[in-house]
Design a protein around this motif. Structure first.
Motif, PDB file in Angstrom:
ATOM      1  N   MET A   1       0.847  -1.201   0.000  1.00 42.76           N
ATOM      2  CA  MET A   1       0.000   0.000   0.000  1.00 42.76           C
ATOM      3  C   MET A   1       0.880   1.249   0.000  1.00 42.76           C
ATOM      4  N   PRO A   2       0.606   2.221  -0.890  1.00 42.44           N
ATOM      5  CA  PRO A   2       1.379   3.462  -0.897  1.00 42.44           C
ATOM      6  C   PRO A   2       1.295   4.165   0.457  1.00 42.44           C
ATOM      7  N   ASP A   3       2.397   4.771   0.866  1.00 39.39           N
ATOM      8  CA  ASP A   3       2.427   5.414   2.183  1.00 39.39           C
ATOM      9  C   ASP A   3       1.385   6.519   2.289  1.00 39.39           C
ATOM     10  N   TRP A   4       1.201   7.255   1.195  1.00 40.06           N
ATOM     11  CA  TRP A   4       0.243   8.369   1.237  1.00 40.06           C
ATOM     12  C   TRP A   4      -1.182   7.867   1.464  1.00 40.06           C
ATOM     13  N   LEU A   5      -1.513   6.691   0.909  1.00 38.81           N
ATOM     14  CA  LEU A   5      -2.846   6.127   1.096  1.00 38.81           C
ATOM     15  C   LEU A   5      -3.038   5.662   2.536  1.00 38.81           C
ATOM     16  N   ALA A   6      -1.987   5.074   3.108  1.00 37.42           N
ATOM     17  CA  ALA A   6      -2.047   4.650   4.506  1.00 37.42           C
ATOM     18  C   ALA A   6      -2.252   5.858   5.422  1.00 37.42           C
ATOM     19  N   ILE A   7      -1.574   6.947   5.090  1.00 35.01           N
ATOM     20  CA  ILE A   7      -1.697   8.169   5.894  1.00 35.01           C
ATOM     21  C   ILE A   7      -3.124   8.715   5.817  1.00 35.01           C
ATOM     22  N   ILE A   8      -3.709   8.685   4.627  1.00 29.45           N
ATOM     23  CA  ILE A   8      -5.082   9.167   4.458  1.00 29.45           C
ATOM     24  C   ILE A   8      -6.046   8.307   5.276  1.00 29.45           C
ATOM     25  N   LEU A   9      -5.850   6.995   5.241  1.00 31.25           N
ATOM     26  CA  LEU A   9      -6.717   6.099   6.012  1.00 31.25           C
ATOM     27  C   LEU A   9      -6.578   6.351   7.512  1.00 31.25           C
ATOM     28  N   LEU A  10      -5.350   6.553   7.981  1.00 34.36           N
ATOM     29  CA  LEU A  10      -5.133   6.844   9.402  1.00 34.36           C
ATOM     30  C   LEU A  10      -5.740   8.196   9.782  1.00 34.36           C
ATOM     31  N   GLY A  11      -5.642   9.162   8.875  1.00 32.73           N
ATOM     32  CA  GLY A  11      -6.244  10.473   9.125  1.00 32.73           C
ATOM     33  C   GLY A  11      -7.752  10.392   9.230  1.00 32.73           C
ATOM     34  N   ILE A  12      -8.351   9.572   8.368  1.00 30.73           N
ATOM     35  CA  ILE A  12      -9.805   9.385   8.422  1.00 30.73           C
ATOM     36  C   ILE A  12     -10.201   8.703   9.727  1.00 30.73           C
ATOM     37  N   ILE A  13      -9.447   7.673  10.112  1.00 26.98           N
ATOM     38  CA  ILE A  13      -9.728   6.963  11.365  1.00 26.98           C
ATOM     39  C   ILE A  13      -9.657   7.923  12.547  1.00 26.98           C
TER      40      ILE A  13
END
Length: 267
Positions: A1-13
């Motif tokens: 998973m791209p790091d930027w996508l992981a960051i977006i998911l964590l931000g949403i959480i």
């Protein structure tokens, strides 16, 4: 998973869970500890909470303006003083906890137990609060109790700062909307100070250079946007609903995590 996508998911959480009584810290740690999302630094997990604070400022713009333009009113000064004292108790207590190193490890078992036990406590408090209209007055007893609730949430990851502070106020007879407003407004200096402390500590101990600040900024922005949506909904929700649904969610999640730890040997 791209790091930027992981960051977006964590931000949403983070944004979705920060002001719900289900613990944003716990929900950030669970996927990271399970390997579902890449592990991030403690600085990242704390600083992106500041984004959620921005949502509170936007949603409570009217209240903030009202407080800022009526400083001559005794009631306004009293309310601001109570916010300040509750924050100071939390800040001093938080520094003492940090110095004594009495926080539990941010691993699955402590989060699971805090999530499960917290759900049971919510059901108990909601049962005793049933039928009580409550008062809009925030007493000094409530000020201290709410601060202690925030400290409890800091020691036990998975407790929920907002949930603990709101329910503590309810337990002392405060009406649900007033308890929620005080908790949310108190979250502004609390979360901003926590983020600032983490950043200053990183520069002081020399770890700031290894942090991807662009990703921290992205997580903070995403957190702010998602929190804005949730805060607006939650304010309407608490007018006529209990937290029992969140309690059952916590109980089920906590139990499932404990089963996972037992069967998979999770950390």
């Amino acid at each position: 998973m791209p790091d930027w996508l992981a960051i977006i998911l964590l931000g949403i959480i983070e944004g979705v869970t920060e002001f719900l009584p289900i613990s944003s810290t716990g929900h950030l740690l669970i996927p990271q500890n399970m390997g579902l999302l890449p592990s991030k630094s403690d600085l990242f997990n704390v600083v992106i909470q500041s984004g959620a604070v921005l949502a509170v400022l936007v949603v409570f713009t009217k209240k903030v303006k009202e407080l800022a333009t009526s400083l001559g009113e005794p009631s306004t000064r009293d309310y601001l003083a109570k916010l300040a004292v509750s924050f100071l108790i939390t800040a001093v207590g938080g520094l003492a906890i940090k110095k004594l190193d009495i926080e539990l490890p941010e691993t699955i078992p402590p989060v699971a137990w805090a999530t499960l036990i917290g759900g049971v406590i919510i059901l108990i408090l909601e049962f005793f609060h049933k039928g009580r209209r409550g008062t809009t007055e925030i007493t000094w007893t409530v000020v201290v109790a709410v601060a202690l609730a925030q400290l409890l949430a800091g020691v036990f990851p998975g407790t929920s700062r907002s949930g603990a502070s709101i329910l503590m106020a309810l337990a002392f007879g405060v009406a649900r909307p007033a308890a929620t407003e005080f908790s949310f407004l108190l979250g502004i200096p609390t979360l901003m100070a926590a983020g600032a402390f983490k950043i200053l500590s990183a520069f002081k101990d020399g770890t700031a250079g290894s942090e991807d600040w662009g990703m921290v900024a992205l997580g903070t922005v995403v957190s702010a946007i998602s929190a804005f949506i949730v805060v607006k909904w939650l304010i309407r929700f608490v007018q006529s609903h209990t937290f029992n649904g969140f309690a059952w969610y916590r109980i089920i999640l906590g139990a499932a995590l404990l089963v996972w730890v037992h069967t998979k040997g999770g950390v």
